[in-house]
Design a protein around this motif. Structure first.
Motif, short mmCIF file in Angstrom:
data_model
loop_
_atom_site.label_atom_id
_atom_site.label_comp_id
_atom_site.label_asym_id
_atom_site.label_seq_id
_atom_site.Cartn_x
_atom_site.Cartn_y
_atom_site.Cartn_z
N GLN A 133 32.11 15.29 49.28
CA GLN A 133 31.64 14.06 49.91
C GLN A 133 30.52 13.43 49.07
OE1 GLN A 133 32.01 17.07 51.83
NE2 GLN A 133 34.03 16.24 52.23
N SER B 124 34.51 26.34 47.19
CA SER B 124 33.14 26.84 46.98
C SER B 124 32.44 27.12 48.30
CB SER B 124 32.31 25.84 46.19
OG SER B 124 32.89 25.65 44.94
N THR C 88 31.64 18.71 40.53
CA THR C 88 30.83 17.64 39.92
C THR C 88 31.03 17.64 38.39
OG1 THR C 88 28.90 19.09 40.08
CG2 THR C 88 29.09 17.35 41.71
P1 FAD Z 1 30.49 23.23 44.63
O1 FAD Z 1 31.65 23.74 43.87
O2 FAD Z 1 30.75 22.66 45.94
O3 FAD Z 1 29.40 24.35 44.69
C1 FAD Z 1 28.23 24.16 45.48
C2 FAD Z 1 27.43 25.44 45.41
O4 FAD Z 1 28.25 26.49 45.88
C3 FAD Z 1 27.00 25.85 44.00
O5 FAD Z 1 25.75 25.31 43.65
C4 FAD Z 1 26.91 27.34 44.11
O6 FAD Z 1 25.63 27.67 44.60
C5 FAD Z 1 27.93 27.68 45.18
N1 FAD Z 1 29.16 28.24 44.60
C6 FAD Z 1 30.09 27.58 43.88
N2 FAD Z 1 31.04 28.42 43.47
C7 FAD Z 1 30.70 29.63 43.95
C8 FAD Z 1 31.27 30.93 43.86
N3 FAD Z 1 32.38 31.12 43.15
N4 FAD Z 1 30.65 31.94 44.49
C9 FAD Z 1 29.50 31.74 45.21
N5 FAD Z 1 28.91 30.54 45.30
C10 FAD Z 1 29.50 29.51 44.69
N6 FAD Z 1 26.14 14.81 46.16
C11 FAD Z 1 25.74 13.87 45.29
O7 FAD Z 1 25.56 14.18 44.10
N7 FAD Z 1 25.54 12.58 45.67
C12 FAD Z 1 25.72 12.17 46.97
O8 FAD Z 1 25.52 10.99 47.29
C13 FAD Z 1 26.16 13.14 47.92
N8 FAD Z 1 26.37 12.81 49.21
C14 FAD Z 1 26.80 13.76 50.10
C15 FAD Z 1 27.01 13.40 51.43
C16 FAD Z 1 27.46 14.33 52.34
C17 FAD Z 1 27.66 13.93 53.78
C18 FAD Z 1 27.73 15.66 51.92
C19 FAD Z 1 28.25 16.67 52.90
C20 FAD Z 1 27.52 16.02 50.61
C21 FAD Z 1 27.04 15.09 49.68
N9 FAD Z 1 26.83 15.43 48.34
C22 FAD Z 1 26.38 14.48 47.46
C23 FAD Z 1 27.09 16.80 47.84
C24 FAD Z 1 28.48 16.89 47.22
O9 FAD Z 1 29.47 16.67 48.22
C25 FAD Z 1 28.76 18.27 46.62
O10 FAD Z 1 28.54 19.26 47.57
C26 FAD Z 1 27.88 18.57 45.41
O11 FAD Z 1 27.99 17.48 44.53
C27 FAD Z 1 28.28 19.84 44.71
O12 FAD Z 1 29.63 19.77 44.32
P2 FAD Z 1 30.29 20.79 43.29
O13 FAD Z 1 31.76 20.74 43.47
O14 FAD Z 1 29.79 20.58 41.91
O15 FAD Z 1 29.72 22.16 43.76
#
Ligand code: FAD
Ligand code: HEM
Length: 395
Positions: free
Chosen positions: A205, A47, A229
């Protein structure tokens, strides 16, 4: 140390590299993943690539590093390097991969700049790349050496899952094998690797919450647009994931934090996670530090870990919680966090965590109110583009 020979070349070409880097990096990643698709399995976030945040962060960091070296040839931007090294270590990055990035990055630079990429230019930027890479490799080796084990990730089993706030789960894992666990410091995070729908292993993370010594506990907010998530929310007790050792340098006492100064913690939404870890650690140690925890949320119902956070602040000898909630009558204040409503002393040590616009607003207001920027730390829940564009840590 940047050589006298390369310094004027870097200075002269920084503007063109800075302007072209957003075109160079997509090309670099395209080339690298075509040759090494395995790097997407368990290491890079698909992502972040699609969204473009990671390419911008990496590219930006090289430009920040180069400008730093031009200004200060004998020192390094430690905070930039530290953040990246911790992130790399949480992903298990090994020294052997640095030539890979070098090869495809420099192929992309040569292709983009064409004739402007003379041997002299390529040589000077090669020097910058390896100065940065060597500094990162050294930091990463140091981080690996501090761990209680020599593996990058190990299997953990989900032992507890509760809902906490709208769309947030509070989950606890225990080791599924006998790999020794490194003790975490409050504010640190782990990478959790799980399989995406198509089977690709994807890391994300999550900040560690207070737990028993043999556990890793995190709160995960569902991102409706996100990939992992949703998968993590679908985990049931007994399911296993891979988890890294704890990393992260946004901890109490790090960088600008003077532990004798009053501590101001500003969080919004899921950004409460590192603050809960800090407050719990201080309460456990019986700290007498003055702590003001300021939390903003849409409502009491949406506020993740609300009861834990309230209880932790209450345990502090000198702790106070101030809330800004979007439902009238629920918090100390109605609406968004407004620094003007709180008296923040200029010697305060401040930590921020929440959505980027929230952190930018609070930081600007604090600086305006007389708190020096170097006393303000922040954790970004994604690749850090802020330090690169706003130079947030430098001022
Ligand atoms: P992702 O798949 O990573 O997507 C994130 C965003 O990317 C989406 O909202 C969208 O806008 C975009 N995206 C996704 N797919 C596409 C696509 N095909 N095209 C264009 N854009 C796209 N999260 C927590 O909930 N709790 C925590 O305590 C926490 N702590 C963290 C600590 C650190 C140091 C870091 C770096 C991050 C932390 N996070 C935390 C955030 C977590 O790591 C994730 O980034 C978050 O939960 C989103 O994950 P996901 O896989 O659902 O989204
Ligand atoms: C993340 C810089 C080498 C893999 C990052 C980030 C930066 C960066 C700035 C974002 C950190 C953050 O704020 O979260 C660099 C620099 C390098 C380098 C300057 C070389 C000098 C490498 C190498 C690899 C690698 C060799 C592996 C092949 C990653 C991964 C991430 C990352 C997987 C996380 C990105 C994501 O979430 O997808 N790097 N990096 N990096 N880097 Fe590097």
């Amino acid at each position: 140390m940047l050589s006298e020979k390369s310094r004027p070349v870097i200075e002269a070409t920084l503007p063109v590299i800075a302007e072209r880097i957003n075109f160079i990096t997509p090309e670099f990643y395209k080339r690298m993943f075509a040759a090494r698709p395995d790097l997407m399995d368990g290491m890079f976030s698909r992502s972040s690539q699609l969204e473009g945040t990671q390419p911008r962060a990496l590219a930006g960091s090289i430009a920040v590093f180069a400008s730093w070296l031009v200004e200060n040839p004998n020192s390094y931007p430690d905070e930039v390097l530290s953040r990246v090294a911790h992130k790399h270590a949480s992903l298990g990055l090994k020294e052997e991969e640095y030539p890979t990035v070098y090869k495809y990055l420099f192929e992309a630079i040569a292709a983009d700049l064409g004739d402007a990429c003379t041997a002299e230019v390529a040589e000077a930027w090669t020097e910058v790349y390896w100065l940065m890479a060597d500094a990162l490799i050294k930091l990463e080796k140091g981080l690996y050496a501090q761990q209680a084990n020599d593996v990058m990730q190990s299997e953990f089993k989900l032992v507890k899952r509760v809902e906490s706030g709208e769309g947030v789960i509070d989950v606890t894992f225990e080791p599924a094998d006998d790999t020794p666990m490194t003790d975490a410091v409050a504010g640190q995070y782990i990478s959790i690797i799980a399989k995406a729908k198509d089977g690709l292993r994807q890391p994300r993370q999550f900040t560690l919450l207070p737990s028993e010594k043999n556990q890793r506990r995190v709160a995960i907010k569902l991102d409706p647009e996100g990939e992992m998530t949703e998968i993590l929310h679908g985990l049931k007790e007994g399911d296993t994931v891979e988890i890294s050792n704890p990393y992260g340098d946004v901890t109490l006492g790090a960088f600008g934090d003077d532990e004798s100064a009053p501590l101001y913690l500003f969080s919004a939404g899921i950004g409460v996670t590192p603050m809960l870890a800090f407050v719990s650690e201080l309460a456990e140690k019986g700290s007498e530090r003055e702590v003001v925890a300021v939390h903003g949320d849409r409502s009491n119902d949406s506020w993740p870990l609300k009861d834990d956070y309230k209880a932790a602040v209450e345990k502090l000898k000198n702790g106070k919680l101030i809330t800004f909630l979007g439902e009238e009558g629920q918090g100390d204040f109605f609406g968004r966090v407004d620094v003007a409503k709180i008296d923040v002393p200029s010697n305060a040590s401040v930590y921020l965590c929440g959505p980027l616009p929230f952190m930018q607003d609070v930081r600007s207001a604090l600086v305006e109110a007389g708190v020096p920027g170097k006393q303000i730390q922040y954790e970004i829940f994604g690749p850090d583009q802020w330090m690169l564009h706003d130079q947030a840590r430098a001022s």
